[in-house]
Motif scaffolding. Structure first.
Motif, PDB file in Angstrom:
ATOM      1  N   GLY A   1     -31.488  33.366  90.121  1.00 14.72           N
ATOM      2  CA  GLY A   1     -31.404  32.327  89.110  1.00 14.72           C
ATOM      3  C   GLY A   1     -32.752  31.652  88.976  1.00 14.72           C
ATOM      4  N   GLY A   2     -32.784  30.537  88.247  1.00 18.74           N
ATOM      5  CA  GLY A   2     -34.035  29.838  88.021  1.00 18.74           C
ATOM      6  C   GLY A   2     -33.930  28.370  88.342  1.00 18.74           C
ATOM      7  N   CYS A   3     -35.042  27.793  88.804  1.00 23.05           N
ATOM      8  CA  CYS A   3     -35.101  26.369  89.127  1.00 23.05           C
ATOM      9  C   CYS A   3     -36.086  25.701  88.158  1.00 23.05           C
ATOM     10  CB  CYS A   3     -35.474  26.183  90.591  1.00 23.05           C
ATOM     11  SG  CYS A   3     -35.092  24.524  91.224  1.00 23.05           S
ATOM     12  N   CYS A   4     -37.009  24.900  88.667  1.00 24.49           N
ATOM     13  CA  CYS A   4     -37.889  24.094  87.822  1.00 24.49           C
ATOM     14  C   CYS A   4     -38.658  24.952  86.818  1.00 24.49           C
ATOM     15  CB  CYS A   4     -38.872  23.313  88.676  1.00 24.49           C
ATOM     16  SG  CYS A   4     -38.097  22.246  89.899  1.00 24.49           S
ATOM     17  N   GLY A   5     -38.712  24.454  85.585  1.00 25.24           N
ATOM     18  CA  GLY A   5     -39.466  25.133  84.548  1.00 25.24           C
ATOM     19  C   GLY A   5     -38.697  26.208  83.811  1.00 25.24           C
ATOM     20  N   THR A   6     -37.491  26.528  84.271  1.00 19.94           N
ATOM     21  CA  THR A   6     -36.711  27.574  83.590  1.00 19.94           C
ATOM     22  C   THR A   6     -35.721  26.940  82.608  1.00 19.94           C
ATOM     23  OG1 THR A   6     -35.008  27.653  85.322  1.00 19.94           O
ATOM     24  CG2 THR A   6     -36.917  29.112  85.575  1.00 19.94           C
ATOM     25  N   THR A   7     -35.396  27.701  81.589  1.00 20.24           N
ATOM     26  CA  THR A   7     -34.468  27.283  80.534  1.00 20.24           C
ATOM     27  C   THR A   7     -33.494  28.435  80.294  1.00 20.24           C
ATOM     28  OG1 THR A   7     -35.797  28.239  78.759  1.00 20.24           O
ATOM     29  CG2 THR A   7     -36.370  25.997  79.461  1.00 20.24           C
ATOM     30  N   PRO A   8     -32.538  28.263  79.404  1.00 19.50           N
ATOM     31  CA  PRO A   8     -31.638  29.379  79.093  1.00 19.50           C
ATOM     32  C   PRO A   8     -32.368  30.658  78.678  1.00 19.50           C
ATOM     33  CG  PRO A   8     -30.702  27.365  78.265  1.00 19.50           C
ATOM     34  CD  PRO A   8     -32.053  26.999  78.791  1.00 19.50           C
TER      35      PRO A   8
END
Length: 289
Positions: A65-72
């Protein structure tokens, strides 16, 4: 698993190390790279997905998955990149060896014939240490712990039992101060007390895998198992004393009987056998009594 932190590229060696040890699912949710000078993130969704795909290609993770700075958009790109790929296969349980840790692991391998436990941070055994704690000279007391590590102690025993000292408060404070020193924090701790509430305070304030010293059958099976379940919850090893409801075992047969009974009770609640240490009261041979 690991999240946030450094971005996928710099996180990979840590996830690889974790994946070699974990007997459960592993996840990684990194940032979109490191933040720039303005606090934003420059990694594109495509770059983020490509970097994190390497975790899957190398068989390191079960979830991503993604944390800071990531979007859909980042998550969609990641989904497209890893869709249909094989996830990590859980490793089998390792062979049963006692493993303890501070910031560094300590494995009781076959070549280790003797383990040096430093016991100078024990109010019951060191009058000098007791005076430091009672005088609120915690910095000097921490120096005692550090000197033991420098002199070769592989485990440090902490015992702050005294009728005039608040054991819970003293144990919590001393461990927090001691573990601020990286030399002390590198070795496993033995949390030593006759009061289980003090032992629990110690377990709540130490990192790594400690040893609890100790529990016994002196108060019966229900009390023994209640304490053992809490110790298991904290992930610690345990010293079991050769005591039962009738008192301290002094004869061989009684010692064996108590230890066999304790072992059966502990393994029945799935306490790892390698985390059980028996104290057979050898000192009763020559205590001067």
């Amino acid at each position: 698993g690991l999240n946030c932190a450094l971005g996928a590229t710099q996180m990979m060696p840590f996830v690889a190390r974790l994946a070699k040890l974990a007997q459960c699912y592993v996840h990684a949710y990194p940032n979109a790279g490191l933040p720039n000078a303005m606090g934003g993130y420059d990694e594109t969704p495509e770059n983020f997905a490509a970097n994190l795909k390497q975790f899957v290609t190398n068989g390191l993770v079960n979830m991503v998955g993604g944390c800071c700075g990531t979007t859909p958009d980042y998550i969609e790109a990641l989904y497209d990149a890893v869709r249909g790929m094989q996830q990590r296969v859980n490793i089998p349980a390792p062979h049963h060896r006692t493993m303890l840790s501070g910031m560094q692991e300590f494995i009781l391998a076959d070549h280790i014939k003797f383990v040096n436990v430093g016991e100078r941070c024990n109010i019951a055994g060191s009058l000098a240490f007791k005076k430091m704690i009672k005088a609120d000279e915690y910095e000097r007391a921490v120096a005692v712990a550090k000197s033991q590590v420098e002199l070769g102690a592989q485990i440090l025993d902490f015992n702050l039992d005294d009728g005039l000292i608040d054991g819970k408060q003293a144990m919590s404070r001393f461990i927090r101060l001691a573990l601020a020193d990286t030399d002390i924090a590198s070795v496993p701790l033995m949390i030593d007390s006759s009061k289980f509430e003090v032992i629990e305070a110690g377990l709540q304030n130490c990192q790594g895998k400690a040893i609890v010293n100790s529990i016994s059958l002196k108060e019966g099976e229900a009390d023994f198992l209640a304490k053992a379940r809490k110790i298991l919850k904290y992930g610690a090893s345990v010293v079991v004393m050769a005591f039962d409801e009738t008192g301290q075992a002094t004869e061989l047969e009684h010692k064996v009987e108590i230890c066999a009974r304790a072992y059966a009770l502990l393994t029945a609640i799935e306490f790892p056998p390698e985390d059980i240490i028996f104290d057979l009261n050898i000192l009763t041979i020559a205590t001067g009594l």
